[in-house]
Design a protein around this motif. Structure first.
Motif, PDB file in Angstrom:
ATOM      1  N   LEU A 424      -3.445 -18.443  -9.469  1.00 56.44           N
ATOM      2  CA  LEU A 424      -3.129 -16.994  -9.512  1.00 56.44           C
ATOM      3  C   LEU A 424      -4.240 -16.216  -8.695  1.00 56.44           C
ATOM      4  CD1 LEU A 424      -2.876 -17.007 -13.397  1.00 56.44           C
ATOM      5  CD2 LEU A 424      -0.993 -16.678 -11.719  1.00 56.44           C
ATOM      6  N   LEU A 425      -5.440 -16.795  -8.486  1.00 54.36           N
ATOM      7  CA  LEU A 425      -6.466 -16.018  -7.717  1.00 54.36           C
ATOM      8  C   LEU A 425      -6.293 -16.360  -6.204  1.00 54.36           C
ATOM      9  CD1 LEU A 425      -9.804 -16.419  -9.672  1.00 54.36           C
ATOM     10  CD2 LEU A 425      -8.739 -14.292  -8.851  1.00 54.36           C
ATOM     11  N   HIS A 426      -5.852 -17.609  -5.901  1.00 49.32           N
ATOM     12  CA  HIS A 426      -6.324 -18.054  -4.528  1.00 49.32           C
ATOM     13  C   HIS A 426      -4.981 -18.489  -3.741  1.00 49.32           C
ATOM     14  CE1 HIS A 426     -10.547 -18.004  -5.558  1.00 49.32           C
ATOM     15  NE2 HIS A 426     -10.228 -19.238  -6.373  1.00 49.32           N
ATOM     16  N   GLY A 427      -3.844 -18.515  -4.623  1.00 46.76           N
ATOM     17  CA  GLY A 427      -2.431 -18.891  -4.098  1.00 46.76           C
ATOM     18  C   GLY A 427      -1.720 -17.677  -3.368  1.00 46.76           C
ATOM     19  N   ASN A 428      -1.131 -17.856  -2.525  1.00 45.74           N
ATOM     20  CA  ASN A 428      -0.158 -16.847  -1.714  1.00 45.74           C
ATOM     21  C   ASN A 428      -1.048 -15.592  -1.476  1.00 45.74           C
ATOM     22  OD1 ASN A 428       1.991 -15.484  -0.778  1.00 45.74           O
ATOM     23  ND2 ASN A 428       2.851 -15.117  -3.062  1.00 45.74           N
ATOM     24  N   ARG A 429      -1.864 -15.446  -0.787  1.00 44.81           N
ATOM     25  CA  ARG A 429      -2.585 -14.497  -0.471  1.00 44.81           C
ATOM     26  C   ARG A 429      -2.005 -13.378   0.469  1.00 44.81           C
ATOM     27  NH1 ARG A 429      -7.482 -11.737  -2.755  1.00 44.81           N
ATOM     28  NH2 ARG A 429      -7.863 -13.297  -4.435  1.00 44.81           N
ATOM     29  N   GLU A 431       1.924 -11.280   1.939  1.00 43.03           N
ATOM     30  CA  GLU A 431       2.533  -9.777   1.810  1.00 43.03           C
ATOM     31  C   GLU A 431       3.079  -9.776   0.285  1.00 43.03           C
ATOM     32  OE1 GLU A 431       5.290  -9.220   4.746  1.00 43.03           O
ATOM     33  OE2 GLU A 431       3.903  -8.861   6.437  1.00 43.03           O
ATOM     34  N   ASN A 432       3.786 -11.201  -0.027  1.00 42.86           N
ATOM     35  CA  ASN A 432       4.541 -11.015  -1.179  1.00 42.86           C
ATOM     36  C   ASN A 432       3.587 -11.318  -2.645  1.00 42.86           C
ATOM     37  OD1 ASN A 432       6.898 -10.239   0.080  1.00 42.86           O
ATOM     38  ND2 ASN A 432       7.220 -12.474   0.404  1.00 42.86           N
ATOM     39  N   ARG A 433       2.227 -11.180  -2.448  1.00 44.60           N
ATOM     40  CA  ARG A 433       1.339 -11.655  -3.608  1.00 44.60           C
ATOM     41  C   ARG A 433       1.558 -10.579  -4.687  1.00 44.60           C
ATOM     42  NH1 ARG A 433      -3.241 -14.225  -5.722  1.00 44.60           N
ATOM     43  NH2 ARG A 433      -4.772 -12.710  -6.427  1.00 44.60           N
ATOM     44  N   ILE A 434       1.450 -10.993  -5.906  1.00 44.57           N
ATOM     45  CA  ILE A 434       1.430 -10.126  -6.867  1.00 44.57           C
ATOM     46  C   ILE A 434      -0.349 -10.055  -7.489  1.00 44.57           C
ATOM     47  CG2 ILE A 434       1.570  -9.260  -9.497  1.00 44.57           C
ATOM     48  CD1 ILE A 434       4.442 -10.920  -8.904  1.00 44.57           C
ATOM     49  N   PHE A 567     -17.202  -7.734  -3.986  1.00 51.08           N
ATOM     50  CA  PHE A 567     -16.037  -7.696  -5.050  1.00 51.08           C
ATOM     51  C   PHE A 567     -14.732  -7.826  -4.148  1.00 51.08           C
ATOM     52  CE2 PHE A 567     -19.142  -4.730  -7.136  1.00 51.08           C
ATOM     53  CZ  PHE A 567     -19.452  -5.896  -8.156  1.00 51.08           C
ATOM     54  N   ASP A 568     -13.673  -8.673  -4.818  1.00 57.14           N
ATOM     55  CA  ASP A 568     -12.485  -8.579  -4.295  1.00 57.14           C
ATOM     56  C   ASP A 568     -11.594  -7.313  -3.719  1.00 57.14           C
ATOM     57  OD1 ASP A 568      -9.765  -9.384  -3.551  1.00 57.14           O
ATOM     58  OD2 ASP A 568      -9.544 -10.644  -5.434  1.00 57.14           O
ATOM     59  N   ILE A 569     -11.234  -7.388  -2.675  1.00 54.28           N
ATOM     60  CA  ILE A 569     -10.802  -6.004  -2.105  1.00 54.28           C
ATOM     61  C   ILE A 569      -9.346  -5.676  -3.056  1.00 54.28           C
ATOM     62  CG2 ILE A 569      -9.202  -7.203  -0.358  1.00 54.28           C
ATOM     63  CD1 ILE A 569      -9.663  -4.796   1.377  1.00 54.28           C
ATOM     64  N   GLU A 570      -8.917  -6.597  -3.855  1.00 58.22           N
ATOM     65  CA  GLU A 570      -7.850  -6.281  -4.512  1.00 58.22           C
ATOM     66  C   GLU A 570      -8.083  -5.459  -5.745  1.00 58.22           C
ATOM     67  OE1 GLU A 570      -4.689 -10.258  -3.845  1.00 58.22           O
ATOM     68  OE2 GLU A 570      -5.858  -9.776  -5.743  1.00 58.22           O
ATOM     69  N   LEU A 571      -9.532  -5.565  -6.136  1.00 56.20           N
ATOM     70  CA  LEU A 571     -10.133  -4.685  -7.450  1.00 56.20           C
ATOM     71  C   LEU A 571     -10.271  -3.316  -7.009  1.00 56.20           C
ATOM     72  CD1 LEU A 571     -12.354  -7.410  -9.141  1.00 56.20           C
ATOM     73  CD2 LEU A 571     -10.126  -6.749  -9.676  1.00 56.20           C
ATOM     74  N   LEU A 572     -10.692  -3.165  -5.522  1.00 60.16           N
ATOM     75  CA  LEU A 572     -11.092  -1.738  -5.403  1.00 60.16           C
ATOM     76  C   LEU A 572      -9.989  -0.759  -5.261  1.00 60.16           C
ATOM     77  CD1 LEU A 572     -13.383  -2.817  -2.229  1.00 60.16           C
ATOM     78  CD2 LEU A 572     -13.913  -2.443  -4.516  1.00 60.16           C
ATOM     79  N   ARG A 573      -8.847  -1.235  -5.578  1.00 60.19           N
ATOM     80  CA  ARG A 573      -7.666  -0.344  -5.886  1.00 60.19           C
ATOM     81  C   ARG A 573      -7.522   0.015  -7.232  1.00 60.19           C
ATOM     82  NH1 ARG A 573      -3.305  -3.178  -6.636  1.00 60.19           N
ATOM     83  NH2 ARG A 573      -2.014  -1.635  -5.987  1.00 60.19           N
ATOM     84  N   TYR A 574      -8.348   0.015  -8.126  1.00 58.55           N
ATOM     85  CA  TYR A 574      -8.541   0.342  -9.581  1.00 58.55           C
ATOM     86  C   TYR A 574      -9.581   1.292  -9.852  1.00 58.55           C
ATOM     87  CZ  TYR A 574      -4.952  -3.482 -10.243  1.00 58.55           C
ATOM     88  OH  TYR A 574      -3.974  -4.052 -10.101  1.00 58.55           O
ATOM     89  N   ALA A 575      -9.099   2.376 -10.491  1.00 58.20           N
ATOM     90  CA  ALA A 575     -10.206   3.503 -10.878  1.00 58.20           C
ATOM     91  C   ALA A 575     -11.051   2.972 -12.044  1.00 58.20           C
ATOM     92  CB  ALA A 575      -9.465   4.638 -11.004  1.00 58.20           C
TER      93      ALA A 575
END
Length: 641
Positions: A424-429, A431-434, A567-575
């Motif tokens: 879940l963390l490292h797979g499919n990073r 365009e279509n990643r959730i 920190f993971d750049i994906e987390l920087l999207r959350y306030a």
């Protein structure tokens, strides 16, 4: 009048609620009584969780009900040690039964005559028992039959011609019985895809043309003659007879010395040939096993025959009690042969062995771990499995069953369809990643911490997980972390070489001594927390192929006070999660200190992580919302830890 109307409405409402809720939980009482009578008489050696008070459809092992739970439609009890004859007026009362599997037991007697009452029967598996007598004359009473397996019994008499009237029959296996007479014409059964009549030596007449379209293994060991092959009835030609007589006369005229030398030479040749055959069998057996539970794509490719498989024969010869050992409360109903038959998919090759997804013939999916480098003997192995299997906790993947033999050690778990935290963390990073959101990462951290803390309480507070990593943590039904693969260091060889797959998770003291402890578990858990925070693997490479160790990299970034870069750049999207991320980073850093005695205990970590989560739920904005791109870029500025 109004009061009467009120009570009438109340009564109708109560009746509706009873129908909706009470009816949904009701048991098929008549079917239940029938199975309890069956169980009482058959006395299985394996304990089943069948009783008067428990619900049939939700709890009983091996039993499946229809959608409205009004009838039982499937009974699967392979290898549970059923003894004796099937009592009349028990199974036959399950008039809606579609699937019946009683194979690999010790059932004796004749084919139950009252099975004619099972009009809906579609799948019948009675192989590997000691049934005898004739087969039913009229198979057409089961017009829905799709698969029949009666192999490895003692049935005699003829094969019923009524089988030709089963227009839905796809598989017929009557191998390894004592059937006799002619083979009926089944060419009219156009749905037939698999037939096995092998090793019925009393069948006679020519092999029918319809049977020849199947594999030759379907009619091996049958006492019948292929069409046109009458050579076995022809006497040997006179010349051959004369030559044979001359050889005999010459042999009798030899001296005793020459005769003795011939006998000795022949004995040597026989012994050498026998050794060669044994060596070939051993090599072929190992090749057949390959890298799978028995092989990677099909756990038993040669199981096309109905006879006893080589794997099953070997396991029985090694130890008559070599069966899957199930833990109490397990609802699975399959045996070792089911796993050998199952299609398998490699899920991963880990520190202690290879894990497979095995799909059984009833479409049940389980995870099977095939262990390697096991040093423990059978008794020590079983004791450790009992400890592991005794742990029942929502954040620990429950061990359902295990198997031990000289050559194979297997562990059976539930299959988690969502995959591991690593995937879940490292797979499919791409365009279509959730992205894995912050809420889920916190649930993973809290759940896995609770699971490890529970493990550490077992065995008088001495049990060690020994192999904590993100590929051994899964999401349960609550999307909370669930820990697997525990307690195996105690049964593995201490001389096994270090495994690169575990690199990055091992505490410094484990690298030196190869001995795991509860505090080394804490270190490994800290690495998992860093994975959740950074989105990076414990050991990864940069674009320039430089090898980066996650723990060292985080230390170096924090020293430079560029904490936000961690920190993971994906987390920087959350306030509104920056403070929580920093707190979690502090907790992770406390876990991965070099000195083991300076690390916190797992019970303390549960409290610390829950405090971070509790503050979140009590905050003004309990739900983390994605930031805009501008907000995300502003959040990437450095901050102190």
């Amino acid at each position: 009048m109004e009061a009467w109307s009120f009570f009438s409405s109340l009564w109708i409402l109560s009746l509706c609620l009873f129908i909706i809720y009470g009816g949904a939980n009701a048991d098929p009482l008549e079917d239940k009584r029938a199975l309890l009578e069956f169980l009482t008489i058959m006395r299985p050696t394996r304990s089943l969780n069948w009783n008067e008070t428990s619900q049939v459809c939700n709890i009983w092992t091996g039993v499946t009900c229809n959608k409205d739970r009004s009838r039982i439609i499937a009974v699967r009890l392979p290898g549970v040690g059923l003894n004796g004859q099937i009592p009349s007026n028990t199974i036959s009362r399950l008039s809606s039964l579609r699937v019946l599997s009683l194979r690999s037991n010790r059932i004796s007697g004749e084919f139950p005559s009252d099975f004619v009452e099972l009009k809906d029967l579609a799948f019948l598996y009675l192989q590997d028992n000691t049934l005898s007598g004739s087969l039913p004359l009229d198979f057409s009473v089961w017009k829905n039959l799709s698969s029949v397996n009666l192999s490895n019994n003692g049935f005699n008499g003829t094969i019923p011609s009524s089988l030709s009237r089963l227009n839905r029959l796809q598989s017929l296996n009557l191998a390894n019985n004592s059937l006799s007479g002619d083979i009926p014409d089944l060419s009219v059964v156009t749905t037939l895809q698999h037939v096995d009549l092998s090793n019925n030596y009393n069948l006679n007449g020519p092999i029918p043309s319809w049977l020849r379209r199947f594999s030759s293994s379907s009619y091996e060991g049958i006492g019948i003659i292929p069409p046109g092959d009458l050579s076995i009835f022809q006497p040997p030609p006179p010349l051959a007879e004369q030559t044979h007589q001359k050889q005999k006369d010459h042999f009798l005229g030899l001296s005793e010395t020459v005769f003795l030398l011939i006998v000795i030479a022949a004995s040597i040749v026989v012994v050498a040939a026998l050794a060669f055959v044994l060596a070939v069998c051993y090599v072929r057996r190992n090749l057949r096993r390959g890298d799978g539970i028995v092989s990677d794509t099909k756990l038993q490719k040669n199981k096309k025959k109905g006879g006893m498989s080589p794997e099953k024969f070997v396991s029985r010869m090694e130890d008559v009690n070599n069966r899957l050992s199930f833990f109490e409360g397990c609802n699975y109903s399959f045996d070792l042969e089911d796993l050998l038959r199952a299609s398998a998919e490699v899920l991963g090759k880990g520190t202690f062995g290879t894990t497979y997804k095995a799909v059984l013939e009833d479409a049940t999916s389980v995870a099977v771990k095939r262990l390697k480098d096991v040093a423990a003997g059978k008794r020590d192995f079983e004791q450790q499995m009992e400890i592991i299997g005794g742990i029942k906790h929502e954040n620990v993947v429950e061990l359902k069953a295990y198997y031990y033999s000289k050559d194979e050690k297997l562990m059976v778990y539930d299959y988690f369809s969502q995959g591991s935290v690593a995937s879940l963390l490292h797979g499919n990073r791409g365009e279509n990643r959730i992205p894995l959101d912050w809420e889920t990462r916190m649930r993973i951290a809290i759940g896995s911490a609770k699971g490890i803390a529970r493990i550490h309480k077992e065995n008088n507070g001495k049990l060690v997980h020994g192999n904590i990593k993100s590929s051994n943590i899964f999401l349960n039904s609550e999307r909370s972390g669930c820990v697997s693969d525990l307690g195996l260091t105690a049964v593995m060889s201490p001389l096994a070489p270090p495994i690169s797959r575990q690199a990055g998770y091992r505490a410094p003291e484990v690298t030196d001594t190869r001995k795991s402890s509860q505090l080394s578990d804490v270190y490994s858990f800290g690495v998992v927390l860093l994975e959740l925070l950074t989105g990076k693997s414990p050991i990864h490479t940069t674009a320039g192929d430089e090898i980066i160790h996650l723990v060292r990299w985080v230390h170096s970034v924090v020293r430079e006070e560029w904490t936000a870069e961690v920190f993971d750049i994906e987390l920087l999207r959350y306030a509104n999660i920056e403070e929580e991320m920093v707190e979690m980073l502090q907790i992770a850093m406390s876990c991965v200190v070099k000195a083991a005695d300076q690390r916190p205990k797992m019970s303390d970590l549960v409290r610390l992580i829950e405090n971070v989560g509790n503050r979140r739920t009590s905050s003004i904005e309990p739900e983390s919302k994605p930031k805009s791109e501008n907000e995300a870029s502003e959040a990437s500025t450095p901050s102190e830890i």
